[in-house]
Design a protein around this motif. Sequence first.
Motif, PDB file in Angstrom:
ATOM      1  N   ALA A 127       2.188   7.490   6.951  1.00 29.43           N
ATOM      2  CA  ALA A 127       2.760   7.942   5.681  1.00 29.43           C
ATOM      3  C   ALA A 127       1.779   7.731   4.536  1.00 29.43           C
ATOM      4  O   ALA A 127       1.673   8.567   3.625  1.00 29.43           O
ATOM      5  N   ILE A 128       1.058   6.625   4.557  1.00 28.46           N
ATOM      6  CA  ILE A 128       0.072   6.337   3.513  1.00 28.46           C
ATOM      7  C   ILE A 128      -0.996   7.428   3.482  1.00 28.46           C
ATOM      8  O   ILE A 128      -1.388   7.908   2.413  1.00 28.46           O
ATOM      9  N   LYS A 129      -1.463   7.842   4.666  1.00 25.71           N
ATOM     10  CA  LYS A 129      -2.436   8.939   4.746  1.00 25.71           C
ATOM     11  C   LYS A 129      -1.825  10.223   4.198  1.00 25.71           C
ATOM     12  O   LYS A 129      -2.473  10.988   3.461  1.00 25.71           O
ATOM     13  N   GLY A 130      -0.562  10.484   4.591  1.00 23.73           N
ATOM     14  CA  GLY A 130       0.114  11.681   4.105  1.00 23.73           C
ATOM     15  C   GLY A 130       0.267  11.686   2.601  1.00 23.73           C
ATOM     16  O   GLY A 130      -0.004  12.696   1.936  1.00 23.73           O
ATOM     17  N   TRP A 131       0.708  10.550   2.049  1.00 23.58           N
ATOM     18  CA  TRP A 131       0.857  10.445   0.593  1.00 23.58           C
ATOM     19  C   TRP A 131      -0.484  10.663  -0.111  1.00 23.58           C
ATOM     20  O   TRP A 131      -0.549  11.371  -1.125  1.00 23.58           O
ATOM     21  N   ALA A 132      -1.549  10.055   0.424  1.00 25.48           N
ATOM     22  CA  ALA A 132      -2.865  10.185  -0.214  1.00 25.48           C
ATOM     23  C   ALA A 132      -3.298  11.647  -0.265  1.00 25.48           C
ATOM     24  O   ALA A 132      -3.774  12.141  -1.303  1.00 25.48           O
ATOM     25  N   ALA A 133      -3.143  12.359   0.854  1.00 22.42           N
ATOM     26  CA  ALA A 133      -3.546  13.767   0.899  1.00 22.42           C
ATOM     27  C   ALA A 133      -2.694  14.615  -0.046  1.00 22.42           C
ATOM     28  O   ALA A 133      -3.205  15.493  -0.751  1.00 22.42           O
ATOM     29  N   HIS A 137       0.842  -1.204   0.000  1.00 25.51           N
ATOM     30  CA  HIS A 137       0.000   0.000   0.000  1.00 25.51           C
ATOM     31  C   HIS A 137       0.877   1.255   0.000  1.00 25.51           C
ATOM     32  O   HIS A 137       0.597   2.232  -0.715  1.00 25.51           O
ATOM     33  N   PHE A 138       1.944   1.232   0.781  1.00 23.19           N
ATOM     34  CA  PHE A 138       2.864   2.361   0.851  1.00 23.19           C
ATOM     35  C   PHE A 138       3.504   2.639  -0.514  1.00 23.19           C
ATOM     36  O   PHE A 138       3.567   3.787  -0.965  1.00 23.19           O
ATOM     37  N   LEU A 139       3.971   1.601  -1.186  1.00 19.31           N
ATOM     38  CA  LEU A 139       4.590   1.780  -2.493  1.00 19.31           C
ATOM     39  C   LEU A 139       3.583   2.260  -3.536  1.00 19.31           C
ATOM     40  O   LEU A 139       3.903   3.092  -4.390  1.00 19.31           O
ATOM     41  N   LYS A 140       2.362   1.762  -3.440  1.00 17.11           N
ATOM     42  CA  LYS A 140       1.331   2.205  -4.380  1.00 17.11           C
ATOM     43  C   LYS A 140       1.091   3.706  -4.245  1.00 17.11           C
ATOM     44  O   LYS A 140       1.038   4.446  -5.241  1.00 17.11           O
ATOM     45  N   GLU A 141       0.935   4.194  -3.012  1.00 19.44           N
ATOM     46  CA  GLU A 141       0.655   5.613  -2.794  1.00 19.44           C
ATOM     47  C   GLU A 141       1.834   6.484  -3.202  1.00 19.44           C
ATOM     48  O   GLU A 141       1.649   7.554  -3.796  1.00 19.44           O
ATOM     49  N   SER A 142       3.033   6.058  -2.903  1.00 19.71           N
ATOM     50  CA  SER A 142       4.203   6.879  -3.224  1.00 19.71           C
ATOM     51  C   SER A 142       4.469   6.926  -4.724  1.00 19.71           C
ATOM     52  O   SER A 142       4.808   7.980  -5.281  1.00 19.71           O
ATOM     53  N   VAL A 143       4.313   5.796  -5.408  1.00 19.69           N
ATOM     54  CA  VAL A 143       4.488   5.782  -6.859  1.00 19.69           C
ATOM     55  C   VAL A 143       3.387   6.598  -7.524  1.00 19.69           C
ATOM     56  O   VAL A 143       3.631   7.326  -8.505  1.00 19.69           O
ATOM     57  N   GLU A 144       2.184   6.499  -7.009  1.00 19.09           N
ATOM     58  CA  GLU A 144       1.083   7.322  -7.506  1.00 19.09           C
ATOM     59  C   GLU A 144       1.434   8.800  -7.384  1.00 19.09           C
ATOM     60  O   GLU A 144       1.171   9.594  -8.292  1.00 19.09           O
ATOM     61  N   GLY A 145       2.047   9.172  -6.255  1.00 20.75           N
ATOM     62  CA  GLY A 145       2.431  10.563  -6.048  1.00 20.75           C
ATOM     63  C   GLY A 145       3.401  11.055  -7.104  1.00 20.75           C
ATOM     64  O   GLY A 145       3.291  12.192  -7.591  1.00 20.75           O
TER      65      GLY A 145
END
Length: 409
Positions: free
Chosen positions: A148-154, A61-69
């Motif tokens: 971090a996942i919440k932070g990346w999403a926002a 999930h963390f990698l998905k959000e960061s790569v999305e960013g």
Amino acid sequence: MEKFVMKKRIKHPVLSGLATIALLVVVASVFWVIWSNIFKGIMLLVGGSTVAGLSPEVQGHFLKESVEGSFFWMVISTWVWFTLSLGNYGKNKKTTKQPITGLRYTGMALVTGFVAFAIFVSALGLWWEPFSWQVLFRPVDDTQALLAIKGWAAINFFTLAVILAQIPLTSLFGRYPFSKHGKDDWSVSFGTLFLGLFIALLVWIFFIVPSFFTLQIDGVTITKQPFGDWSTALAWCQLFIFFFLIPAEGGEGYPQKLVTTKQPWSGLVGLGIALAGAFTFLPILRNLLTPLAESVGLPADLAVASFTLTIINVMLAWHHHFDDYPNQTVMPSALKRILIQFAVVLTVGSILGILWIKYLHIWPFGANDLGLGHPMLGILGGQFVFMLPMVFMNTFFDKWPMAKSVKEK
């Protein structure tokens, strides 16, 4: 400087458009495999043993959000800034020959997106723990990784704020007030850009932040989630985007042109139509798409968001690569040609919208990682992976390679 003009390789707009879409499907598939693997590798390299030590589910999930960013900031936001806000300012400064011009401008956009992200995170991370560099890139355990996942999403959905705030300045308001009062391209372009960024920041604060963070004071919750659910918010946003794009993407200024063409009144009328359209059609489409959503295990409103985004993709494709066929030469009547184009967009978009929901899993830019294990953006993000090469090809590359640079005589 030598001047070059673009000549299409296939003359008929429909045939050229179909060939272009086929090419773009391949480009999007290859692009996402390369992009997501590169940025997954970067995140694992920067995160080191801390990210490697996360539980598999949290790490994924963390990698998905960061790569999305990386994609949202460096590709989506920058296209809005460079093409819509700046009007491709400075694109042809060095040369008009493609693909040199497109590659140069793309490089500038990617660097700009990275710098903008760095400034945004550096400023927020001073006081907001979820936005600090350490938490975003090197979470020490699963608990911090979830933060971090919440932070990346926002942070990632600042791009949604950019779309909601900055595109209407062009599509509805025609870059007003700068287009009326600006004295040169520089003032119009950069005035529009920075006004749009200011409005986008306001939208991010009041709409995106409370969608991901529940804030409390002395145990009392002081925020509530817009629309009550993120899927509902996304569905409303996609409908709002669809309606405010119509005047610029094939609508020839309609429907607000029926009322006025004078700014800012035309823009305000268009904004009212977009707001009314989003609120009106959300419950209608929810009822229509609930059986389809249930058949594939999706929330109904997420299906609405995806369905609407597919129609937006078709509308953009028809405008950018099918040249709004039938055009004025083929059909002089504005009413007839706009209605025909709109009917085509809605029909094709609806069919593809249903097929995308049902067969998302087969596409490399949808939910098929080809066994390579790289992050996938899913039902909404995957459509942007197709959309952005499509609009880059038209605006940065002037339709290259489906058109070629020919020296102007």
